[in-house]
Design a protein around this motif. Structure first.
Motif, short mmCIF file in Angstrom:
data_model
loop_
_atom_site.label_atom_id
_atom_site.label_comp_id
_atom_site.label_asym_id
_atom_site.label_seq_id
_atom_site.Cartn_x
_atom_site.Cartn_y
_atom_site.Cartn_z
N LEU A 122 0.83 -0.89 -0.02
CA LEU A 122 0.35 0.12 -0.39
C LEU A 122 0.62 1.62 -0.32
N ARG A 123 0.97 2.24 -0.89
CA ARG A 123 1.65 3.50 -1.04
C ARG A 123 1.20 4.44 -0.20
N GLU A 124 -0.67 4.81 -0.44
CA GLU A 124 -1.78 5.40 -0.24
C GLU A 124 -2.39 4.81 0.79
N VAL A 125 -2.59 5.53 1.91
CA VAL A 125 -4.11 5.21 1.90
C VAL A 125 -4.19 5.75 3.16
N GLN A 126 -6.32 5.95 2.11
CA GLN A 126 -7.60 6.90 2.88
C GLN A 126 -7.87 6.50 4.20
N PRO A 127 -8.04 7.34 5.06
CA PRO A 127 -9.14 6.02 6.27
C PRO A 127 -10.59 6.22 5.93
N GLY A 128 -11.23 5.58 6.42
CA GLY A 128 -12.10 5.04 6.47
C GLY A 128 -13.33 6.41 7.11
N THR A 129 -14.01 6.13 5.90
CA THR A 129 -15.50 6.87 6.61
C THR A 129 -16.73 6.29 7.16
N ILE A 152 9.55 -4.47 14.86
CA ILE A 152 8.91 -4.48 13.65
C ILE A 152 9.01 -2.61 13.91
N HIS A 153 9.44 -1.69 12.96
CA HIS A 153 9.07 0.10 13.55
C HIS A 153 8.55 0.17 12.19
N HIS A 154 7.93 0.45 11.50
CA HIS A 154 7.46 1.43 9.55
C HIS A 154 6.82 2.75 10.45
N ASP A 155 7.88 3.48 9.51
CA ASP A 155 7.86 5.13 9.51
C ASP A 155 7.15 5.83 8.43
N LEU A 156 6.98 6.48 8.82
CA LEU A 156 5.84 7.65 7.63
C LEU A 156 4.39 6.97 7.06
N SER A 157 3.64 6.97 7.68
CA SER A 157 1.96 7.25 7.96
C SER A 157 2.36 8.47 8.36
N THR A 158 1.00 8.62 7.65
CA THR A 158 -0.20 10.12 7.71
C THR A 158 -0.10 9.88 9.19
N GLU A 159 0.78 11.39 9.50
CA GLU A 159 0.45 11.81 11.23
C GLU A 159 -0.87 12.71 11.48
N PRO A 160 -1.07 12.87 12.39
CA PRO A 160 -2.07 13.04 13.44
C PRO A 160 -1.62 14.93 13.88
N GLY A 212 -0.02 17.31 11.15
CA GLY A 212 1.17 17.91 10.94
C GLY A 212 2.28 17.64 9.94
N GLN A 213 2.88 17.16 10.47
CA GLN A 213 4.22 16.44 10.08
C GLN A 213 4.71 15.51 8.80
N ASN A 214 3.93 14.73 8.40
CA ASN A 214 3.30 14.36 7.34
C ASN A 214 2.23 14.56 6.60
N THR A 215 1.95 14.95 5.85
CA THR A 215 0.38 15.07 5.38
C THR A 215 -0.46 14.33 5.30
N MET A 216 0.35 12.98 3.88
CA MET A 216 0.03 12.06 3.37
C MET A 216 0.78 11.76 3.39
N MET A 217 1.08 10.35 3.48
CA MET A 217 1.97 9.11 3.04
C MET A 217 1.25 8.86 1.20
N THR A 218 2.43 8.77 0.55
CA THR A 218 2.60 8.33 -0.98
C THR A 218 2.99 7.25 -1.69
N ASP A 219 4.34 6.63 -0.71
CA ASP A 219 5.90 5.79 -0.90
C ASP A 219 5.62 4.55 -0.29
N GLY A 220 4.52 4.19 0.40
CA GLY A 220 4.40 3.58 1.40
C GLY A 220 5.31 3.14 2.33
N GLY A 221 6.05 4.50 2.49
CA GLY A 221 6.43 5.09 4.44
C GLY A 221 7.77 3.90 3.83
N VAL A 222 8.88 3.99 5.43
CA VAL A 222 9.22 3.44 5.48
C VAL A 222 9.76 1.69 6.39
#
Length: 577
Positions: free
Chosen positions: A369-376, A498-506, A508-518
């Protein structure tokens, strides 16, 4: 939970630990007899009481408190006070506190949200006037009301047995007479000094001739001893409505700050109902927002749909599914988690099995998943930390987490008080309309989360993994290690993380994950698994130290015997009697 035979101890010096973190993919050493990996030592086992903290002296204070007739809550407060002195790199009475408590009398869990609110005189307009798009990490602007002392007294009133002055006495003595600084703490203290020395009161109260104390060097904090003595005599109001609050007010007025006497005097924490999900027969409990605990429940719900009885620990499939579940949960975390008084989250929907099934369907076994939208939802009703846990002879178990947020906090150390104010306000978003946007008198999004596991309505494990966004990831890994992979309590914490980093943050530090993070991996995962992740499209990196700090206690439901585990990556200790 299944229990495995533990393995022999490995070295725990900081240099070796840091080297270990860097050598991603290196083969993990195996026990000469059993061939098993991961556990640095056996679980600690005791019949009457147990404490697990990130400092051996704090653990001993907790045990002494219970031996003297105190409850697990008295022990937790006493240990937390000690850690504020001994590990100021992660916590102190200038920060916030959250707790989950199993009460054997009522046979249920209680939750406490001891977080403070932003200054009422600081507005969004002020940040805009300064041209800021993010709240600074240090200085006066990120400071919010410290909630720890209020939480101590609220929890003590319901669950304590000893006088608060007795609970605080060991720390007051150590603050006056001194204690030798532990190794990992000395390392992080040294890193903090250059960043925080510009702020008034820090150098005078938290350095020795302008430098951090060294490993084994005696550290004293008589100012903190005076503050704790005032609290012991006058209770919570001595902190929030007495001379301590007046000193804080004057200090911020003199240093372009906003935290006021009125902010302190009006503070109160909140009793909250813990929330849970059932993971393969085990009920895992967290606190609701403004914290991030339900992210762990969302991840577990997603992962429950995969058959880990046929997926080995450390395999490419295990790592891939974990990371993808984290991305999905953290997209919701960025959208929905905030102060419920301002933006209530649809918690019941977020942690539902039905919603988890929808999210699980987004995971592919042959891509990322490169980009993930929140659920509605169908309708709207709209760092650094310490973790400790204690358990007593009556069956009370306390899961407590406390933090100044980033390292030693804001660096703002009011004169004569011996503690630093937290910088938790950095977590706000300077963007109108966001659930976590800054507002006066509002609690920021919180990362610190205590965890608990029950089975069939009985207490089983009190646990936590401190460390910013690592915390829900760490909670999930501990639960999976215990339930899916059959590890013992110490082994579950020592297993590579395991530590996954660079998801979209609450924040304002990372507007939107677009590359799947690291994906960042500790030593011990096979090279084949790492190659498999990269072939799927994951970006894999090594990182030094973002893997959190773990403490845990397990209670045998049949005998009442306690098992304790402590983080091998830190200075801590589990001990019992």
């Amino acid at each position: 939970m299944p229990v495995r035979t533990p393995t022999r101890r490995r070295g725990a010096v900081l240099a070796a630990a840091l080297l270990s973190f860097a050598l991603v993919g290196a083969a993990a050493a195996a026990d000469r007899i059993t061939g098993r990996t991961f556990a640095t030592r056996s679980d600690v086992i005791a019949p009457h009481a147990m404490a697990a903290t990130s400092h051996p002296l704090a653990t001993q204070i907790a045990l002494d408190t219970m031996k003297a007739g105190g409850s697990a809550m008295d022990a937790a407060i006493a240990a937390n006070a000690a850690l504020g002195l001994m590990e100021p790199t992660g916590n102190g009475i200038g920060g916030d506190l959250f707790a989950i408590v199993w009460d054997p009398r009522t046979q249920r869990l209680y939750g406490y949200d001891g977080s403070g609110r932003s200054p009422r005189s600081l507005t969004m307009a002020h940040f805009q006037e300064l041209g800021l798009t993010e709240i600074p990490a240090h200085g006066p602007l990120p400071v919010s009301v410290p909630g720890t002392v209020d939480a101590w007294f609220a929890l003590h009133e319901r669950f304590g047995k000893r006088r608060m002055r007795d609970n605080l006495a060991p720390t007051i003595r150590y603050a006056r007479e001194g204690h030798p600084v532990a190794e990992t703490i000395a390392y992080y203290w040294d890193r903090s000094v250059p960043r925080l020395s510009r702020w008034p009161g820090f150098v005078e109260q938290f350095t020795i001739d302008g430098r951090a104390p060294r490993t084994g060097e005696i550290w004293r904090n008589p100012n903190l001893a005076d503050t704790l003595e005032a609290i012991a005599r006058g209770g919570r109001d001595a902190f929030y409505k007495g001379d301590i609050a007046r000193t804080i007010d004057a200090y911020f007025k003199a240093n372009d700050g906003f935290l006021s006497y009125e902010d302190m005097a009006s503070h109160t924490g909140n009793w909250v109902e813990p929330v849970s999900t059932n993971y393969r027969g085990y009920d895992v409990w967290e606190l609701p927002p403004s914290g991030q605990g339900i992210a762990a429940l969302q991840m577990l719900n997603i992962l429950e749909g995969f058959d880990f009885s046929s997926i080995p620990f450390g395999s490419t499939e295990h790592l891939h599914l974990f990371v993808e579940a984290k991305k999905l949960a953290f997209a919701d975390r960025a959208r929905w988690y905030a102060d419920p008084d301002f933006a209530p989250a649809p918690v019941e929907w977020l942690i539902s099995k039905e919603y988890a099934a929808e999210r699980r369907a987004l995971i592919s076994t042959d891509g990322v998943l490169r980009e993930v939208q929140p659920g509605t939802p169908p309708q709207l009703d709209e760092g650094d930390t310490i973790y400790l846990t204690t358990a007593d002879a009556d069956g009370m178990m306390v899961s407590l987490i406390q933090s100044n947020y980033r390292g030693m906090g804001s660096g703002m150390a009011p004169p004569g008080l011996g503690f630093i104010l937290q910088d938790r306000g950095e977590m706000f978003v300077l963007k109108e309309g966001h659930p976590n946007s800054y507002a006066p008198g509002k609690r920021p999004f919180h990362t610190i989360i205590p965890g608990f596991v029950t089975k069939d309505g009985r207490p089983l494990v009190s646990f936590g993994v401190m460390g910013g966004a690592m915390q829900p990831q760490g909670h999930v890994q501990i639960v999976m290690n215990l339930v899916d992979f059959g590890m013992g309590l110490q082994e579950a914490g020592d297993a590579p993380r395991i530590h996954h980093d660079l998801s979209t943050e609450p924040t304002g530090q990372n507007t939107m994950m677009t590359d799947g993070g690291v994906v960042q991996l500790e030593t011990g995962f096979p090279y084949e698994s790492i190659r498999g992740l990269m072939q799927l499209g994951h970006r894999v990196e090594y990182a030094i130290g973002p893997y959190g700090g773990y403490q845990a206690i397990r209670r045998d439901p049949e005998t009442g015997v306690y098992f304790g585990a402590s983080e091998s990556r830190k200075d801590g200790q589990a001990a019992g009697y």
